[in-house]
Design a protein around this motif. Structure first.
Motif, PDB file in Angstrom:
ATOM      1  N   GLY A 113     -18.618  14.983 -61.034  1.00  0.00           N
ATOM      2  CA  GLY A 113     -17.242  14.606 -60.837  1.00  0.00           C
ATOM      3  C   GLY A 113     -17.062  12.998 -60.528  1.00  0.00           C
ATOM      4  N   GLY A 114     -15.752  12.922 -60.671  1.00  0.00           N
ATOM      5  CA  GLY A 114     -15.534  11.355 -60.780  1.00  0.00           C
ATOM      6  C   GLY A 114     -14.571  11.007 -59.340  1.00  0.00           C
ATOM      7  N   THR A 115     -14.076   9.694 -59.159  1.00  0.00           N
ATOM      8  CA  THR A 115     -13.253   9.520 -58.180  1.00  0.00           C
ATOM      9  C   THR A 115     -12.026   8.748 -58.740  1.00  0.00           C
ATOM     10  OG1 THR A 115     -15.143   9.443 -56.449  1.00  0.00           O
ATOM     11  CG2 THR A 115     -13.014   8.416 -56.081  1.00  0.00           C
ATOM     12  N   ARG A 116     -10.702   8.725 -58.464  1.00  0.00           N
ATOM     13  CA  ARG A 116      -9.736   8.009 -58.841  1.00  0.00           C
ATOM     14  C   ARG A 116      -9.283   7.252 -57.342  1.00  0.00           C
ATOM     15  NH1 ARG A 116      -6.606  11.210 -61.000  1.00  0.00           N
ATOM     16  NH2 ARG A 116      -6.786  10.461 -63.307  1.00  0.00           N
ATOM     17  N   TRP A 117      -9.235   6.041 -57.382  1.00  0.00           N
ATOM     18  CA  TRP A 117      -8.721   5.185 -56.446  1.00  0.00           C
ATOM     19  C   TRP A 117      -7.558   4.334 -56.889  1.00  0.00           C
ATOM     20  CZ3 TRP A 117      -7.679  -0.181 -55.934  1.00  0.00           C
ATOM     21  CH2 TRP A 117      -7.663  -0.737 -54.619  1.00  0.00           C
ATOM     22  N   GLU A 118      -6.488   4.255 -56.047  1.00  0.00           N
ATOM     23  CA  GLU A 118      -5.128   3.371 -56.352  1.00  0.00           C
ATOM     24  C   GLU A 118      -4.444   2.663 -55.285  1.00  0.00           C
ATOM     25  OE1 GLU A 118      -2.396   5.011 -59.884  1.00  0.00           O
ATOM     26  OE2 GLU A 118      -1.252   5.505 -57.984  1.00  0.00           O
ATOM     27  N   SER A 119      -4.072   1.540 -55.660  1.00  0.00           N
ATOM     28  CA  SER A 119      -3.426   0.729 -54.413  1.00  0.00           C
ATOM     29  C   SER A 119      -2.482  -0.211 -55.107  1.00  0.00           C
ATOM     30  CB  SER A 119      -4.534  -0.112 -53.718  1.00  0.00           C
ATOM     31  OG  SER A 119      -3.907  -0.906 -52.862  1.00  0.00           O
ATOM     32  N   THR A 120      -1.346  -0.711 -54.265  1.00  0.00           N
ATOM     33  CA  THR A 120      -0.400  -1.614 -54.656  1.00  0.00           C
ATOM     34  C   THR A 120      -1.027  -2.933 -53.878  1.00  0.00           C
ATOM     35  OG1 THR A 120       0.869  -1.168 -52.711  1.00  0.00           O
ATOM     36  CG2 THR A 120       1.373  -0.260 -55.196  1.00  0.00           C
ATOM     37  N   GLY A 121      -2.108  -3.040 -53.570  1.00  0.00           N
ATOM     38  CA  GLY A 121      -2.705  -4.262 -52.699  1.00  0.00           C
ATOM     39  C   GLY A 121      -1.847  -4.622 -51.285  1.00  0.00           C
ATOM     40  N   GLY A 152      -2.478  -3.291 -48.269  1.00  0.00           N
ATOM     41  CA  GLY A 152      -3.285  -2.655 -47.197  1.00  0.00           C
ATOM     42  C   GLY A 152      -3.392  -1.150 -47.201  1.00  0.00           C
ATOM     43  N   THR A 153      -3.060  -0.518 -47.988  1.00  0.00           N
ATOM     44  CA  THR A 153      -3.224   1.160 -47.983  1.00  0.00           C
ATOM     45  C   THR A 153      -3.712   1.293 -49.367  1.00  0.00           C
ATOM     46  OG1 THR A 153      -1.027   1.450 -48.406  1.00  0.00           O
ATOM     47  CG2 THR A 153      -1.635   1.439 -46.366  1.00  0.00           C
ATOM     48  N   TYR A 154      -4.464   2.346 -49.443  1.00  0.00           N
ATOM     49  CA  TYR A 154      -4.785   2.958 -50.932  1.00  0.00           C
ATOM     50  C   TYR A 154      -4.805   4.551 -50.972  1.00  0.00           C
ATOM     51  CZ  TYR A 154      -9.316   3.770 -48.951  1.00  0.00           C
ATOM     52  OH  TYR A 154     -10.362   4.185 -48.087  1.00  0.00           O
ATOM     53  N   SER A 155      -4.646   5.026 -52.116  1.00  0.00           N
ATOM     54  CA  SER A 155      -5.090   6.744 -52.303  1.00  0.00           C
ATOM     55  C   SER A 155      -6.285   6.955 -53.107  1.00  0.00           C
ATOM     56  CB  SER A 155      -3.828   7.201 -53.152  1.00  0.00           C
ATOM     57  OG  SER A 155      -3.496   6.860 -54.381  1.00  0.00           O
ATOM     58  N   ILE A 156      -6.983   7.982 -52.469  1.00  0.00           N
ATOM     59  CA  ILE A 156      -8.081   8.311 -53.430  1.00  0.00           C
ATOM     60  C   ILE A 156      -8.383   9.704 -53.568  1.00  0.00           C
ATOM     61  CG2 ILE A 156      -9.376   8.259 -51.288  1.00  0.00           C
ATOM     62  CD1 ILE A 156     -11.880   7.063 -52.433  1.00  0.00           C
ATOM     63  N   GLU A 157      -8.557  10.185 -54.618  1.00  0.00           N
ATOM     64  CA  GLU A 157      -8.688  11.470 -54.800  1.00  0.00           C
ATOM     65  C   GLU A 157     -10.007  11.854 -55.914  1.00  0.00           C
ATOM     66  OE1 GLU A 157      -5.630  13.183 -56.987  1.00  0.00           O
ATOM     67  OE2 GLU A 157      -5.508  11.305 -58.066  1.00  0.00           O
ATOM     68  N   ALA A 158     -10.592  12.982 -55.705  1.00  0.00           N
ATOM     69  CA  ALA A 158     -11.608  13.468 -56.736  1.00  0.00           C
ATOM     70  C   ALA A 158     -11.023  14.165 -58.065  1.00  0.00           C
ATOM     71  CB  ALA A 158     -12.482  14.646 -55.946  1.00  0.00           C
ATOM     72  N   VAL A 159     -11.754  13.554 -59.201  1.00  0.00           N
ATOM     73  CA  VAL A 159     -11.071  14.198 -60.430  1.00  0.00           C
ATOM     74  C   VAL A 159     -12.365  15.236 -61.155  1.00  0.00           C
ATOM     75  CG1 VAL A 159      -9.590  12.470 -60.797  1.00  0.00           C
ATOM     76  CG2 VAL A 159     -11.766  11.956 -61.303  1.00  0.00           C
ATOM     77  N   ASP A 160     -12.038  16.025 -61.620  1.00  0.00           N
ATOM     78  CA  ASP A 160     -13.069  17.201 -62.260  1.00  0.00           C
ATOM     79  C   ASP A 160     -13.755  16.366 -63.409  1.00  0.00           C
ATOM     80  OD1 ASP A 160     -12.424  18.954 -60.253  1.00  0.00           O
ATOM     81  OD2 ASP A 160     -10.929  19.546 -61.681  1.00  0.00           O
TER      82      ASP A 160
END
Length: 245
Positions: A131-139, A141-149
């Motif tokens: 599996g993989g990982t998706r990370w996203e942020s607007t810079g 100070g916070t971010y979202s992270i989730e597993a991807v199949d």
């Protein structure tokens, strides 16, 4: 933090390409050391992809990739300095193999992307993992992270670009000539091919698309002395030493 380090916004692409190059180096090394690692190293490369309508720029590699824990530790911690960690560890060990393990770490340079992007999306899968990982942020100070199949091996970084602003030296990073110029200036010596699909006018007026390699991949020491200027020497040093200071 980023604006206090960099005065030239163009360096974001240098940083992403350097990270991608390190990831390819690390995959090649691990494929030699770990015989159980089932990976294809026949066509290791860096790809730049532009979507002018969506105003996105993606830098993609098929290198070692990152696990979720690595994403959290190396990307998720804002302003974590991979360079500082590298230098500290090198001082503490004389094991060349252990030192090589540090190659591919993301440091402050990754955050240069927020000088030119409103949002950054990272998709990665570590070689040998399912599996993989998706990370996203607007810079901010916070971010979202989730597993991807499903995710391709390696790492892709997609920048959702800010509008071009000449007064702020914020160029149009969807323009082919801009990307070519930055790659030539900062990353021409990178040993892996840096590819981009470009549009070319056909004989009948129709537009065709063609994949081109943007860098020469020619080592500085293989070129005539009078062909290499001081800036190229400095960029090469920064790349091999991971020393941006």
């Amino acid at each position: 933090m980023v604006h206090s380090i960099y005065s030239n916004k163009d360096v974001f692409l240098r940083e992403l390409i350097s990270n991608a190059s390190d990831a390819l180096d690390k995959l090649r090394l691990e494929s030699l050391v770990d015989k159980d690692l089932q990976v294809d190293t026949a066509d290791l490369h860096i790809e730049i992809e532009v979507d002018k309508d969506a105003r996105t720029l993606t830098v993609r590699d098929n290198g070692i990739g990152m696990s979720r824990d690595e994403v959290v530790g190396l990307i998720g911690t804002i302003a974590k300095s991979g360079t500082a960690e590298l230098l500290r560890t090198l001082r503490e060990t004389k094991d060349a193999a252990a030192s090589q393990e540090l190659i591919g770490q993301f440091g402050v340079g990754f955050y240069a992307t927020f000088m030119v992007a409103d949002k950054v999306t990272l998709l990665t899968r570590r070689a040998g993992q399912a599996g993989g990982t998706r990370w996203e942020s607007t810079g901010e100070g916070t971010y979202s992270i989730e597993a991807v199949d499903t995710a391709p091996q390696g790492t892709s970084v997609t920048l959702h670009l800010k509008p071009a602003d000449d007064e702020d030296n914020l160029h149009d990073y969807t323009a082919e000539w801009t990307i070519r110029e930055i790659v030539k200036r900062y990353s021409d010596f990178i040993a892996w091919p840096i590819r981009m699909t470009v549009e070319k006018p056909g004989e009948d007026g129709a537009t065709t698309r063609e994949e081109q390699t943007l860098n020469s991949m020619k080592a500085l020491w293989a070129r005539a002395r009078d062909e290499v200027d001081e800036a190229e020497y400095k960029e090469f040093y920064r790349h091999v030493a991971h020393d941006w200071a």
